[in-house]
Design a protein around this motif. Structure first.
Motif, PDB file in Angstrom:
ATOM      1  N   ASN A  27      44.457  70.191  36.586  1.00 50.80           N
ATOM      2  CA  ASN A  27      44.057  71.014  37.723  1.00 50.80           C
ATOM      3  C   ASN A  27      45.052  70.817  38.871  1.00 50.80           C
ATOM      4  O   ASN A  27      45.172  69.711  39.416  1.00 50.80           O
ATOM      5  N   LYS A  28      45.738  71.883  39.259  1.00 46.91           N
ATOM      6  CA  LYS A  28      46.798  71.751  40.262  1.00 46.91           C
ATOM      7  C   LYS A  28      46.257  71.364  41.639  1.00 46.91           C
ATOM      8  O   LYS A  28      46.961  70.713  42.422  1.00 46.91           O
ATOM      9  N   TRP A  29      45.009  71.744  41.938  1.00 53.14           N
ATOM     10  CA  TRP A  29      44.447  71.387  43.245  1.00 53.14           C
ATOM     11  C   TRP A  29      44.111  69.902  43.314  1.00 53.14           C
ATOM     12  O   TRP A  29      44.302  69.261  44.343  1.00 53.14           O
ATOM     13  N   LEU A  30      43.645  69.359  42.210  1.00 55.75           N
ATOM     14  CA  LEU A  30      43.389  67.915  42.172  1.00 55.75           C
ATOM     15  C   LEU A  30      44.704  67.149  42.243  1.00 55.75           C
ATOM     16  O   LEU A  30      44.790  66.103  42.904  1.00 55.75           O
ATOM     17  N   VAL A  31      45.719  67.672  41.574  1.00 56.10           N
ATOM     18  CA  VAL A  31      47.041  67.046  41.654  1.00 56.10           C
ATOM     19  C   VAL A  31      47.556  67.079  43.093  1.00 56.10           C
ATOM     20  O   VAL A  31      48.117  66.097  43.589  1.00 56.10           O
ATOM     21  N   PHE A  32      47.344  68.195  43.766  1.00 54.86           N
ATOM     22  CA  PHE A  32      47.788  68.325  45.167  1.00 54.86           C
ATOM     23  C   PHE A  32      47.093  67.306  46.058  1.00 54.86           C
ATOM     24  O   PHE A  32      47.732  66.679  46.915  1.00 54.86           O
ATOM     25  N   ILE A  33      45.785  67.123  45.850  1.00 51.72           N
ATOM     26  CA  ILE A  33      45.043  66.151  46.656  1.00 51.72           C
ATOM     27  C   ILE A  33      45.595  64.740  46.429  1.00 51.72           C
ATOM     28  O   ILE A  33      45.836  63.983  47.371  1.00 51.72           O
ATOM     29  N   GLU A  61      50.361  55.497  42.519  1.00 51.10           N
ATOM     30  CA  GLU A  61      51.620  55.767  41.824  1.00 51.10           C
ATOM     31  C   GLU A  61      51.707  54.978  40.527  1.00 51.10           C
ATOM     32  O   GLU A  61      52.180  55.482  39.492  1.00 51.10           O
ATOM     33  N   GLN A  62      51.230  53.756  40.549  1.00 55.19           N
ATOM     34  CA  GLN A  62      51.276  52.914  39.353  1.00 55.19           C
ATOM     35  C   GLN A  62      50.300  53.401  38.288  1.00 55.19           C
ATOM     36  O   GLN A  62      50.627  53.412  37.090  1.00 55.19           O
ATOM     37  N   VAL A  63      49.110  53.802  38.703  1.00 59.87           N
ATOM     38  CA  VAL A  63      48.134  54.320  37.744  1.00 59.87           C
ATOM     39  C   VAL A  63      48.638  55.626  37.130  1.00 59.87           C
ATOM     40  O   VAL A  63      48.510  55.853  35.916  1.00 59.87           O
ATOM     41  N   ARG A  64      49.210  56.477  37.968  1.00 62.66           N
ATOM     42  CA  ARG A  64      49.784  57.727  37.446  1.00 62.66           C
ATOM     43  C   ARG A  64      50.855  57.438  36.391  1.00 62.66           C
ATOM     44  O   ARG A  64      50.866  58.036  35.312  1.00 62.66           O
ATOM     45  N   ALA A  65      51.743  56.508  36.717  1.00 62.22           N
ATOM     46  CA  ALA A  65      52.810  56.172  35.773  1.00 62.22           C
ATOM     47  C   ALA A  65      52.244  55.569  34.494  1.00 62.22           C
ATOM     48  O   ALA A  65      52.751  55.847  33.389  1.00 62.22           O
ATOM     49  N   GLY A  66      51.194  54.752  34.619  1.00 63.09           N
ATOM     50  CA  GLY A  66      50.588  54.152  33.444  1.00 63.09           C
ATOM     51  C   GLY A  66      49.977  55.183  32.518  1.00 63.09           C
ATOM     52  O   GLY A  66      50.141  55.111  31.290  1.00 63.09           O
ATOM     53  N   ILE A  67      49.291  56.160  33.094  1.00 62.81           N
ATOM     54  CA  ILE A  67      48.670  57.205  32.276  1.00 62.81           C
ATOM     55  C   ILE A  67      49.734  58.077  31.619  1.00 62.81           C
ATOM     56  O   ILE A  67      49.655  58.401  30.433  1.00 62.81           O
ATOM     57  N   ASP A  80      48.580  63.879  45.282  1.00 57.75           N
ATOM     58  CA  ASP A  80      49.943  63.772  45.802  1.00 57.75           C
ATOM     59  C   ASP A  80      49.942  63.667  47.320  1.00 57.75           C
ATOM     60  O   ASP A  80      50.699  62.871  47.899  1.00 57.75           O
ATOM     61  N   ALA A  81      49.110  64.480  47.977  1.00 60.71           N
ATOM     62  CA  ALA A  81      49.065  64.471  49.436  1.00 60.71           C
ATOM     63  C   ALA A  81      48.605  63.101  49.947  1.00 60.71           C
ATOM     64  O   ALA A  81      49.165  62.563  50.914  1.00 60.71           O
ATOM     65  N   TRP A  82      47.581  62.556  49.317  1.00 56.28           N
ATOM     66  CA  TRP A  82      47.088  61.227  49.720  1.00 56.28           C
ATOM     67  C   TRP A  82      48.183  60.173  49.555  1.00 56.28           C
ATOM     68  O   TRP A  82      48.456  59.389  50.468  1.00 56.28           O
ATOM     69  N   THR A  83      48.820  60.190  48.397  1.00 55.65           N
ATOM     70  CA  THR A  83      49.828  59.174  48.100  1.00 55.65           C
ATOM     71  C   THR A  83      50.999  59.252  49.058  1.00 55.65           C
ATOM     72  O   THR A  83      51.433  58.231  49.617  1.00 55.65           O
ATOM     73  N   GLU A  84      51.522  60.444  49.269  1.00 56.37           N
ATOM     74  CA  GLU A  84      52.693  60.588  50.139  1.00 56.37           C
ATOM     75  C   GLU A  84      52.358  60.297  51.593  1.00 56.37           C
ATOM     76  O   GLU A  84      53.170  59.721  52.326  1.00 56.37           O
ATOM     77  N   THR A  85      51.158  60.663  52.024  1.00 60.86           N
ATOM     78  CA  THR A  85      50.773  60.417  53.420  1.00 60.86           C
ATOM     79  C   THR A  85      50.704  58.932  53.719  1.00 60.86           C
ATOM     80  O   THR A  85      51.326  58.443  54.676  1.00 60.86           O
ATOM     81  N   PHE A  86      49.955  58.197  52.910  1.00 56.42           N
ATOM     82  CA  PHE A  86      49.744  56.781  53.214  1.00 56.42           C
ATOM     83  C   PHE A  86      50.933  55.907  52.802  1.00 56.42           C
ATOM     84  O   PHE A  86      51.085  54.803  53.326  1.00 56.42           O
TER      85      PHE A  86
END
Length: 247
Positions: A68-74, A128-134, A76-82
């Motif tokens: 789901n691209k909207w979930l991906v956007f959420i 970022e680490q969980v994303r890479a792991g999956i 990504d936005a969280w990760t890049e912001t913080f």
């Protein structure tokens, strides 16, 4: 050459008299009492922030791998912001800015605000680490789960995440150690943790060498314990044949 005075920790914080047991009783508080209390605050901030970071970071990391691209956007936005705002700035935003914009936050203790700031900052790195792991897992595992009739959430829960989390234990260990060290920024909002203790007591006693060595030792002990604990967990849950197994 300066003479080291380790008895400074046995001195009463009020009148500077040495207390033989080094631990005060009644109304007496020694600098050792204060040091142990500061260590407790450091561990408390770190532990609670780690819980927040693991929960939020895992969720955001999962969202970033969904179709789901909207979930991906959420995610990504969280990760890049913080991830792209310095931690100290985030601490000040939570302590000075957000309570002015959201009045109910004025009633929240500064301890909780620091936990949230540190937890959210670290959650971006964990995401970022969980994303890479999956994403490191073969795509066939996801397709196999769906082909067996599992829903996408069930596929994540029963197929992907059990293996992905085992893969990312080593980087999660580093983040767990970093969160202990990063908790030192809590002194900026008057949390009586180890760094604030070192600053104040070294000024009061003029024994900076002894104070900073003791604080450094406690930071090292805390991080080393986390490292050993995570290594033990890694060996217990490692997947045979996966990267890192048998280390």
């Amino acid at each position: 050459m300066a003479t080291w005075d380790w008895q400074v920790f046995c001195k009463n914080t009020i009148d500077g008299e040495v207390i033989p047991s080094c631990f005060g009783s009644g109304g007496d508080i020694t600098y050792l009492n204060w040091l142990m209390s500061a260590w407790g605050w450091t561990l408390s901030v770190s532990a609670l922030a780690l819980v927040v970071a693991l929960a939020v970071g895992s969720l955001m990391g999962i969202l970033r791998t969904t179709p789901n691209k909207w979930l991906v956007f959420i995610g990504d936005a969280w990760t890049e912001t913080f991830r792209n705002i310095p931690l100290l700035v985030q601490i000040f935003l939570w302590y000075h800015v957000l309570p002015a914009l959201i009045p109910p936050l004025r009633q929240v203790p500064s301890f909780i605000l620091v936990v949230l700031a540190l937890g959210f900052f670290t959650s971006a790195r964990i995401a970022e680490q969980v994303r890479a792991g999956i994403q490191s897992l073969p795509k066939g595992q996801r397709y196999a789960g769906l082909a067996m009739g599992l829903t996408l959430p069930q596929t994540y829960r029963y197929v992907l995440l059990p293996v992905a989390f085992r893969i990312v234990i080593p980087p999660l260990t580093s983040e767990s150690m970093n969160i202990i060290k990063n908790s030192s920024v809590a002194f900026a909002v008057s949390i009586a943790e180890l760094t604030m203790y070192a600053l104040q007591v070294s000024e009061e006693t003029s024994k900076g060498i002894e104070i900073y060595l003791a604080v450094t030792g406690l930071y090292f002990i805390s991080a080393f314990f986390v490292n050993r604990l995570a290594l033990f967990i890694e060996h217990r849950v490692q997947v045979p044949g996966m990267l890192g197994a048998g280390r």
